[in-house]
Design a protein around this motif. Structure first.
Motif, mmCIF file in Angstrom:
data_model
loop_
_atom_site.group_PDB
_atom_site.id
_atom_site.type_symbol
_atom_site.label_atom_id
_atom_site.label_comp_id
_atom_site.label_asym_id
_atom_site.label_seq_id
_atom_site.Cartn_x
_atom_site.Cartn_y
_atom_site.Cartn_z
ATOM 1 N N LEU A 66 21.763 6.961 -78.942
ATOM 2 C CA LEU A 66 23.399 6.403 -79.144
ATOM 3 C C LEU A 66 24.069 7.540 -79.538
ATOM 4 C CD1 LEU A 66 22.433 3.416 -81.597
ATOM 5 C CD2 LEU A 66 22.907 3.616 -79.157
ATOM 6 N N ASP A 67 25.291 7.490 -79.264
ATOM 7 C CA ASP A 67 26.342 8.614 -79.280
ATOM 8 C C ASP A 67 26.596 9.210 -80.667
ATOM 9 O OD1 ASP A 67 27.163 8.669 -76.327
ATOM 10 O OD2 ASP A 67 27.499 6.460 -76.936
ATOM 11 N N ALA A 68 26.516 8.266 -81.574
ATOM 12 C CA ALA A 68 26.495 8.909 -82.995
ATOM 13 C C ALA A 68 26.110 7.858 -84.044
ATOM 14 C CB ALA A 68 28.089 9.171 -83.293
ATOM 15 N N ALA A 69 25.597 8.349 -85.169
ATOM 16 C CA ALA A 69 24.991 7.441 -86.241
ATOM 17 C C ALA A 69 25.602 8.302 -87.604
ATOM 18 C CB ALA A 69 23.464 7.164 -86.196
ATOM 19 N N SER A 78 36.679 4.708 -92.232
ATOM 20 C CA SER A 78 37.394 5.737 -91.571
ATOM 21 C C SER A 78 36.813 6.906 -91.854
ATOM 22 C CB SER A 78 38.798 5.495 -91.806
ATOM 23 O OG SER A 78 39.560 4.512 -91.425
ATOM 24 N N GLU A 79 36.399 7.279 -93.120
ATOM 25 C CA GLU A 79 35.822 8.503 -93.465
ATOM 26 C C GLU A 79 34.445 8.632 -92.928
ATOM 27 O OE1 GLU A 79 37.782 8.547 -98.158
ATOM 28 O OE2 GLU A 79 35.546 7.588 -97.853
ATOM 29 N N ALA A 80 33.791 7.751 -92.690
ATOM 30 C CA ALA A 80 32.354 7.727 -91.998
ATOM 31 C C ALA A 80 32.316 8.181 -90.461
ATOM 32 C CB ALA A 80 31.630 6.493 -92.119
ATOM 33 N N VAL A 81 33.449 7.394 -89.966
ATOM 34 C CA VAL A 81 33.673 7.760 -88.507
ATOM 35 C C VAL A 81 34.348 9.164 -88.267
ATOM 36 C CG1 VAL A 81 35.174 7.242 -86.555
ATOM 37 C CG2 VAL A 81 34.078 5.522 -87.774
ATOM 38 N N ALA A 82 35.174 9.822 -89.240
ATOM 39 C CA ALA A 82 35.676 11.089 -89.065
ATOM 40 C C ALA A 82 34.546 12.237 -89.606
ATOM 41 C CB ALA A 82 36.986 11.016 -90.316
ATOM 42 N N SER A 83 33.547 11.821 -89.967
ATOM 43 C CA SER A 83 32.777 12.788 -90.292
ATOM 44 C C SER A 83 31.816 13.368 -89.161
ATOM 45 C CB SER A 83 31.640 12.122 -91.508
ATOM 46 O OG SER A 83 30.556 11.324 -90.583
ATOM 47 N N GLY A 89 37.165 7.404 -83.207
ATOM 48 C CA GLY A 89 37.703 6.219 -82.746
ATOM 49 C C GLY A 89 39.003 6.441 -81.965
ATOM 50 N N PRO A 90 39.863 5.410 -81.549
ATOM 51 C CA PRO A 90 39.784 4.171 -81.902
ATOM 52 C C PRO A 90 38.740 3.361 -81.041
ATOM 53 C CG PRO A 90 41.480 4.338 -80.454
ATOM 54 C CD PRO A 90 41.101 5.853 -80.656
#
Length: 199
Positions: A66-69, A78-83, A89-90
């Motif tokens: 997968l591309d990211a976990a 939002s904080e998790a995705v930004a890490s 995203g979006p």
């Protein structure tokens, strides 16, 4: 053992409008969440990201290609995705594989215009407060549906062709006599799914 999960998740993705090139975020790092994200890649997602609370499962997600976990433990989506830059995203499709109001509330700002947030998981924590004006233009909130019979042959063929491997989504195989141990592993979130073998 895994066919029900694989059929439910594939049919849900199809019903949610999954299309090639979509950017997909799956919230939930159990077998269901991993299956959703993996199917998304098989179906041509340009990005498939998993967010969850368990580092061992997130590591398994990375091994699946997968591309990211990303860890959402103790922080917002939002904080998790930004890490992780690979998780940015979006998203065209967000799947709530857990069933929690915070996922809906925190997922809406991560949706792309005309995106879909689909709630698959069910729990007693699903009463969400939604700011309608924060919903991107054309986006929709969907209660996920499943249709196992419709995709039965498709899932069997995908397994036969090696597009998906059921053993990637369970972690333990135990004899019937140790079924209680398997339940305890699941309760402690130390197993994805447990296969019980009757001798």
């Amino acid at each position: 053992t895994m066919l029900i999960t694989l059929k439910e998740t594939l049919s849900s993705l199809q019903d949610a409008g999954m299309r090639p090139g979509a950017r997909v975020l799956v919230v939930g790092d159990g077998a269901v969440g991993l299956a959703f994200a993996y199917w998304a890649k098989v179906m041509g997602a340009s990005k498939a990201v998993v967010a969850g609370h368990h580092e061992n499962r997130l590591a398994h997600a990375r091994k699946l290609g997968l591309d990211a976990a990303v860890s959402s433990s103790g922080r917002t989506l939002s904080e998790a995705v930004a890490s992780d830059p690979a998780a940015a995203g979006p998203f065209d499709l967000i799947i709530d594989a857990v069933g929690h109001h915070k996922i809906v509330e925190e997922g809406i700002p991560l949706l792309a215009a005309w995106g879909t947030l689909a709630v698959y998981g069910t729990s007693t924590h699903l009463t969400a407060t939604v700011d309608v004006m924060a919903i991107p233009v054309g986006a929709r909130l969907l209660r996920a549906s499943t249709d196992e019979p419709r995709v039965h042959t498709q899932v069997l063929e995908a397994c036969r062709l090696g597009l998906i491997c059921p053993s990637d989504f369970y972690s333990h195989v135990l004899p019937l006599e140790q079924a209680a141990d398997g339940l305890e592993l699941l309760r402690r979130r130390e197993a994805l799914k447990v296969v019980v073998v009757m001798g």
